[in-house]
Write a protein that holds these residues in place. Structure first.
Motif, PDB file in Angstrom:
ATOM      1  N   TYR A  62       8.792   5.684  13.428  1.00  0.00           N
ATOM      2  CA  TYR A  62       9.368   5.138  14.664  1.00  0.00           C
ATOM      3  C   TYR A  62       8.236   4.760  15.613  1.00  0.00           C
ATOM      4  N   ALA A  63       8.347   3.570  16.188  1.00  0.00           N
ATOM      5  CA  ALA A  63       7.294   3.119  17.102  1.00  0.00           C
ATOM      6  C   ALA A  63       7.859   2.090  18.081  1.00  0.00           C
ATOM      7  N   VAL A  64       7.223   2.038  19.245  1.00  0.00           N
ATOM      8  CA  VAL A  64       7.538   0.999  20.227  1.00  0.00           C
ATOM      9  C   VAL A  64       6.454  -0.061  20.121  1.00  0.00           C
ATOM     10  N   HIS A  65       6.875  -1.295  19.799  1.00  0.00           N
ATOM     11  CA  HIS A  65       5.953  -2.446  19.753  1.00  0.00           C
ATOM     12  C   HIS A  65       6.216  -3.259  21.019  1.00  0.00           C
ATOM     13  N   ASN A  66       5.162  -3.600  21.730  1.00  0.00           N
ATOM     14  CA  ASN A  66       5.386  -4.275  23.005  1.00  0.00           C
ATOM     15  C   ASN A  66       4.160  -5.088  23.411  1.00  0.00           C
ATOM     16  N   GLN A  67       4.366  -5.956  24.413  1.00  0.00           N
ATOM     17  CA  GLN A  67       3.252  -6.621  25.078  1.00  0.00           C
ATOM     18  C   GLN A  67       3.252  -6.130  26.519  1.00  0.00           C
ATOM     19  N   CYS A  68       2.130  -5.594  26.932  1.00  0.00           N
ATOM     20  CA  CYS A  68       2.047  -5.016  28.271  1.00  0.00           C
ATOM     21  C   CYS A  68       2.193  -6.098  29.341  1.00  0.00           C
ATOM     22  N   ARG A  69       3.084  -5.836  30.299  1.00  0.00           N
ATOM     23  CA  ARG A  69       3.295  -6.796  31.386  1.00  0.00           C
ATOM     24  C   ARG A  69       2.133  -6.797  32.372  1.00  0.00           C
ATOM     25  N   HIS A  70       1.353  -5.711  32.362  1.00  0.00           N
ATOM     26  CA  HIS A  70       0.263  -5.581  33.328  1.00  0.00           C
ATOM     27  C   HIS A  70      -1.040  -6.183  32.808  1.00  0.00           C
ATOM     28  N   CYS A  71      -1.458  -5.753  31.582  1.00  0.00           N
ATOM     29  CA  CYS A  71      -2.745  -6.248  31.074  1.00  0.00           C
ATOM     30  C   CYS A  71      -2.600  -7.331  30.001  1.00  0.00           C
ATOM     31  N   GLY A  72      -1.360  -7.554  29.536  1.00  0.00           N
ATOM     32  CA  GLY A  72      -1.106  -8.636  28.584  1.00  0.00           C
ATOM     33  C   GLY A  72      -1.413  -8.312  27.120  1.00  0.00           C
ATOM     34  N   ARG A  73      -1.899  -7.116  26.839  1.00  0.00           N
ATOM     35  CA  ARG A  73      -2.267  -6.789  25.452  1.00  0.00           C
ATOM     36  C   ARG A  73      -1.053  -6.289  24.662  1.00  0.00           C
ATOM     37  N   TYR A  74      -1.075  -6.600  23.364  1.00  0.00           N
ATOM     38  CA  TYR A  74      -0.031  -6.104  22.474  1.00  0.00           C
ATOM     39  C   TYR A  74      -0.399  -4.689  22.023  1.00  0.00           C
ATOM     40  N   TYR A  75       0.617  -3.846  21.868  1.00  0.00           N
ATOM     41  CA  TYR A  75       0.329  -2.470  21.434  1.00  0.00           C
ATOM     42  C   TYR A  75       1.494  -1.905  20.626  1.00  0.00           C
ATOM     43  N   ARG A  76       1.200  -0.825  19.933  1.00  0.00           N
ATOM     44  CA  ARG A  76       2.224  -0.073  19.200  1.00  0.00           C
ATOM     45  C   ARG A  76       2.002   1.410  19.488  1.00  0.00           C
ATOM     46  N   VAL A  77       3.049   2.087  19.929  1.00  0.00           N
ATOM     47  CA  VAL A  77       2.971   3.523  20.211  1.00  0.00           C
ATOM     48  C   VAL A  77       3.918   4.251  19.250  1.00  0.00           C
ATOM     49  N   GLU A  78       3.355   5.148  18.438  1.00  0.00           N
ATOM     50  CA  GLU A  78       4.167   5.937  17.495  1.00  0.00           C
ATOM     51  C   GLU A  78       5.011   6.959  18.274  1.00  0.00           C
ATOM     52  N   ILE A  79       6.280   7.135  17.867  1.00  0.00           N
ATOM     53  CA  ILE A  79       7.173   8.119  18.484  1.00  0.00           C
ATOM     54  C   ILE A  79       7.360   9.269  17.493  1.00  0.00           C
ATOM     55  N   GLN A  80       6.732  10.403  17.786  1.00  0.00           N
ATOM     56  CA  GLN A  80       6.790  11.558  16.889  1.00  0.00           C
ATOM     57  C   GLN A  80       7.960  12.494  17.211  1.00  0.00           C
ATOM     58  N   ASP A  81       8.371  12.536  18.462  1.00  0.00           N
ATOM     59  CA  ASP A  81       9.434  13.432  18.910  1.00  0.00           C
ATOM     60  C   ASP A  81      10.782  12.984  18.336  1.00  0.00           C
ATOM     61  N   GLU A  82      11.405  13.837  17.510  1.00  0.00           N
ATOM     62  CA  GLU A  82      12.658  13.470  16.849  1.00  0.00           C
ATOM     63  C   GLU A  82      13.778  13.167  17.842  1.00  0.00           C
ATOM     64  N   ALA A  83      13.808  13.881  18.948  1.00  0.00           N
ATOM     65  CA  ALA A  83      14.848  13.645  19.959  1.00  0.00           C
ATOM     66  C   ALA A  83      14.704  12.238  20.549  1.00  0.00           C
ATOM     67  N   LYS A  84      13.466  11.808  20.776  1.00  0.00           N
ATOM     68  CA  LYS A  84      13.224  10.478  21.357  1.00  0.00           C
ATOM     69  C   LYS A  84      13.469   9.358  20.347  1.00  0.00           C
ATOM     70  N   GLN A  85      13.345   9.666  19.061  1.00  0.00           N
ATOM     71  CA  GLN A  85      13.532   8.646  18.023  1.00  0.00           C
ATOM     72  C   GLN A  85      14.960   8.109  17.990  1.00  0.00           C
ATOM     73  N   ARG A  86      15.892   8.856  18.577  1.00  0.00           N
ATOM     74  CA  ARG A  86      17.305   8.447  18.557  1.00  0.00           C
ATOM     75  C   ARG A  86      17.626   7.359  19.587  1.00  0.00           C
ATOM     76  N   PHE A  87      16.733   7.177  20.566  1.00  0.00           N
ATOM     77  CA  PHE A  87      16.997   6.197  21.616  1.00  0.00           C
ATOM     78  C   PHE A  87      16.613   4.788  21.151  1.00  0.00           C
ATOM     79  N   PRO A  88      17.432   3.777  21.511  1.00  0.00           N
ATOM     80  CA  PRO A  88      17.080   2.398  21.126  1.00  0.00           C
ATOM     81  C   PRO A  88      15.923   1.832  21.948  1.00  0.00           C
TER      82      PRO A  88
END
Length: 201
Positions: A62-88
């Motif tokens: 599970y990961a959040v893929h995004n482009q930062c609105r502030h610095c403009g860079r693309y990033y991916r943040v892994e979500i390890q917490d099982e409780a948080k993985q349930r959120f869209p």
């Protein structure tokens, strides 16, 4: 003199769900059921009340893929917490500038899970208590099914225990804890196993 030739290391293990099935206690009626598995899923079915469960064995990332609105860079943040993985959608910090913003949680399949060891008398797929389970001096004594139970009785009762010819050094008996193989305990443990064998299935 009775003798037994030991079996290969993985004959009776958590992987037996893929072939023989693991007998376990139903969480609804406490009756006997069986855990089976294939490459993709694990299954439980109670012989008594018919209760059934299925669990996906696929391992997901599970990961959040995004482009930062502030610095403009693309990033991916892994979500390890099982409780948080349930959120869209989750608010996560950009790893470059630390600005927090919402991002969609994406799920990708990474493969299938390997069966863990059987611990404290519970099978690893659903965490159900094994059907053939008792205790000797506070320590669990268990078998995954009737075939395994018969093997334990034969192995511990034998006068001569031999390793199978031509197989790797590790055998099924290497799974057994020392207290079960100790000469002074064997007779009492065999009695315990035979009592389990005579119980209702």
């Amino acid at each position: 003199m009775s003798r037994i030739i030991d079996k290969p290391y993985f004959t009776y293990s958590a992987y037996s769900a893929l072939t023989l099935g693991i007998q376990a206690k139903c969480p609804k009626c406490q009756g006997a059921g069986v855990v089976t598995a294939d490459r993709d899923n694990a299954f439980f079915r109670c012989h008594g009340c018919g209760h059934q469960m299925t669990r996906d064995r696929t391992v997901y990332r599970y990961a959040v893929h995004n482009q930062c609105r502030h610095c403009g860079r693309y990033y991916r943040v892994e979500i390890q917490d099982e409780a948080k993985q349930r959120f869209p959608v989750l608010h996560v910090a950009c790893p470059y500038c630390k600005s927090r913003m919402p991002g969609e949680v994406l799920r990708t399949a990474q493969g299938f899970s390997y069966a863990d060891e059987i611990r404290e008398g519970k099978e690893p797929y659903f965490g159900l208590e094994l059907w053939f389970l008792s205790y000797f001096q506070g320590k669990p004594v268990w078998a995954i099914n009737r075939e395994h139970l018969a093997y334990l009785i034969d192995y511990l009762s034998a006068d001569l225990r031999e390793k199978p010819f031509g197989l790797p050094k590790r055998t099924q008996a290497d799974h057994l804890p020392t207290f079960m193989k100790t000469a002074k305990n064997r007779e009492r443990i065999v009695k315990l196993l035979k009592k389990m064998q005579g119980g209702a299935d």
